[in-house]
Design an enzyme around this catalytic site. Structure first.
Site, PDB file in Angstrom:
ATOM      1  N   SER A  66       0.827  -1.209   0.000  1.00 53.93           N
ATOM      2  CA  SER A  66       0.000   0.000   0.000  1.00 53.93           C
ATOM      3  C   SER A  66       0.864   1.263   0.000  1.00 53.93           C
ATOM      4  CB  SER A  66      -0.907   0.034   1.229  1.00 53.93           C
ATOM      5  OG  SER A  66      -1.722  -1.110   1.265  1.00 53.93           O
TER       6      SER A  66
HETATM    7  N1  SAM Z   1      -0.988  -4.809   4.021  1.00 54.25           N
HETATM    8  C1  SAM Z   1      -0.202  -5.058   2.833  1.00 54.25           C
HETATM    9  C2  SAM Z   1       1.155  -4.472   2.901  1.00 54.25           C
HETATM   10  O1  SAM Z   1       1.498  -3.806   3.890  1.00 54.25           O
HETATM   11  O2  SAM Z   1       1.918  -4.712   1.946  1.00 54.25           O
HETATM   12  C3  SAM Z   1      -0.874  -4.590   1.563  1.00 54.25           C
HETATM   13  C4  SAM Z   1      -1.863  -5.522   1.158  1.00 54.25           C
HETATM   14  S1  SAM Z   1      -2.371  -5.597  -0.518  1.00 54.25           S
HETATM   15  C5  SAM Z   1      -3.014  -4.008  -0.837  1.00 54.25           C
HETATM   16  C6  SAM Z   1      -3.812  -6.604  -0.197  1.00 54.25           C
HETATM   17  C7  SAM Z   1      -3.464  -8.013   0.266  1.00 54.25           C
HETATM   18  O3  SAM Z   1      -4.674  -8.629   0.713  1.00 54.25           O
HETATM   19  C8  SAM Z   1      -2.904  -8.894  -0.829  1.00 54.25           C
HETATM   20  O4  SAM Z   1      -1.701  -9.459  -0.408  1.00 54.25           O
HETATM   21  C9  SAM Z   1      -3.987  -9.949  -1.027  1.00 54.25           C
HETATM   22  O5  SAM Z   1      -3.485 -11.201  -1.429  1.00 54.25           O
HETATM   23  C10 SAM Z   1      -4.607  -9.992   0.354  1.00 54.25           C
HETATM   24  N2  SAM Z   1      -5.961 -10.526   0.385  1.00 54.25           N
HETATM   25  C11 SAM Z   1      -6.977 -10.287  -0.481  1.00 54.25           C
HETATM   26  N3  SAM Z   1      -8.082 -10.960  -0.105  1.00 54.25           N
HETATM   27  C12 SAM Z   1      -7.769 -11.617   1.039  1.00 54.25           C
HETATM   28  C13 SAM Z   1      -8.495 -12.483   1.894  1.00 54.25           C
HETATM   29  N4  SAM Z   1      -9.764 -12.802   1.650  1.00 54.25           N
HETATM   30  N5  SAM Z   1      -7.865 -12.974   2.980  1.00 54.25           N
HETATM   31  C14 SAM Z   1      -6.573 -12.657   3.245  1.00 54.25           C
HETATM   32  N6  SAM Z   1      -5.832 -11.847   2.449  1.00 54.25           N
HETATM   33  C15 SAM Z   1      -6.413 -11.332   1.367  1.00 54.25           C
END
Ligand code: SAM
Length: 220
Positions: A64
């Site tokens: 992010s």
């Molecule tokens: N918090 C992260 C960071 O600091 O890098 C950024 C996260 S990225 C914008 C969104 C993340 O959410 C991705 O790695 C994606 O695989 C994960 N994600 C999406 N749907 C999810 C779910 N249902 N359960 C767990 N993780 C999920």
């Protein structure tokens, strides 16, 4: 490992930029000052580590934007020792910021290679986040209740399961807080929810934002 001295000036400039954009919580800014963001980005984007932008981390996911991490952290305002659940471990950067703020962090990732890579990185850097490979939509029942839940992917709606895993209010102290981007693939609204009773929740809609979608909660 990269040599951190090369990045110190850039990190200080990023902190100033975040202040100018309205981030005022010194605990958040201090945490950003301690976490080496260059260790959480892909080699190809190292030179942009301290630009205030989201960057690809592979598998169609992103780390992010620092402003977003700061804004969500400032809103959630985890106190030292609080139990915080993060949905979407991704690169691990947000989890590291929460650890630096003294929270006891639980983080769920749904893409296995990201889970494996990031849980190893966090361990190697000495962050004691508890990582789990599973669907964050179901929360983490055995570790609930949580003082705070932070969702770092865009949800079509607020999952009931997560609301139920927020701690209940005690005396004058409100219950757990949830910060979650809610909306469709193109745009979401950052939404802040506080548990006020068994089935009672205060909800505030904040700024517009744009996250990759929460998997399993897909939109058109
Ligand atoms: N918090 C992260 C960071 O600091 O890098 C950024 C996260 S990225 C914008 C969104 C993340 O959410 C991705 O790695 C994606 O695989 C994960 N994600 C999406 N749907 C999810 C779910 N249902 N359960 C767990 N993780 C999920």
């Amino acid at each position: 490992m990269t040599e951190d001295w090369k990045y110190e000036r850039r990190r200080s400039r990023l902190i100033e930029e975040l202040r100018e954009k309205g981030i005022a919580d010194e605990r958040v800014l201090a945490a950003i000052g301690r976490v080496q963001r260059q260790l959480f980005v892909e080699q190809a984007f190292l030179s942009q580590s301290y630009h205030d932008v989201a960057l690809p981390i592979g598998l169609k996911q992103t780390i992010s934007q620092p402003y977003t991490v700061a804004y969500q952290s400032e809103t959630l305002a985890p106190k030292p020792g609080e139990r915080i659940l993060e949905i979407g471990t991704g690169s691990g950067y947000q989890a590291a910021i929460l650890c630096e703020m003294g929270a006891r962090v639980y983080s769920i990732e749904r893409i296995r290679p990201l889970y494996e890579k990031t849980s190893a990185l966090l361990r190697q850097l000495g962050y004691t986040a508890n990582c789990r490979f599973s669907d964050g939509m179901a929360g983490w029942e055995t570790m609930a209740p949580f003082d705070g839940i932070i969702v770092t992917a865009g949800a079509l709606e607020v999952p009931d399961t997560l609301l139920k895993q927020l701690s209940l209010p005690e005396g004058m102290k409100p219950g757990g807080r949830l910060i979650i981007p809610v909306g469709n693939r193109k745009q979401q609204t950052m939404t802040y929810i506080v548990r006020m009773g068994e089935n009672e929740f205060d909800r505030v809609e904040m700024e517009a934002c744009r996250f990759v979608p929460l998997l399993g909660n897909t939109v058109g």
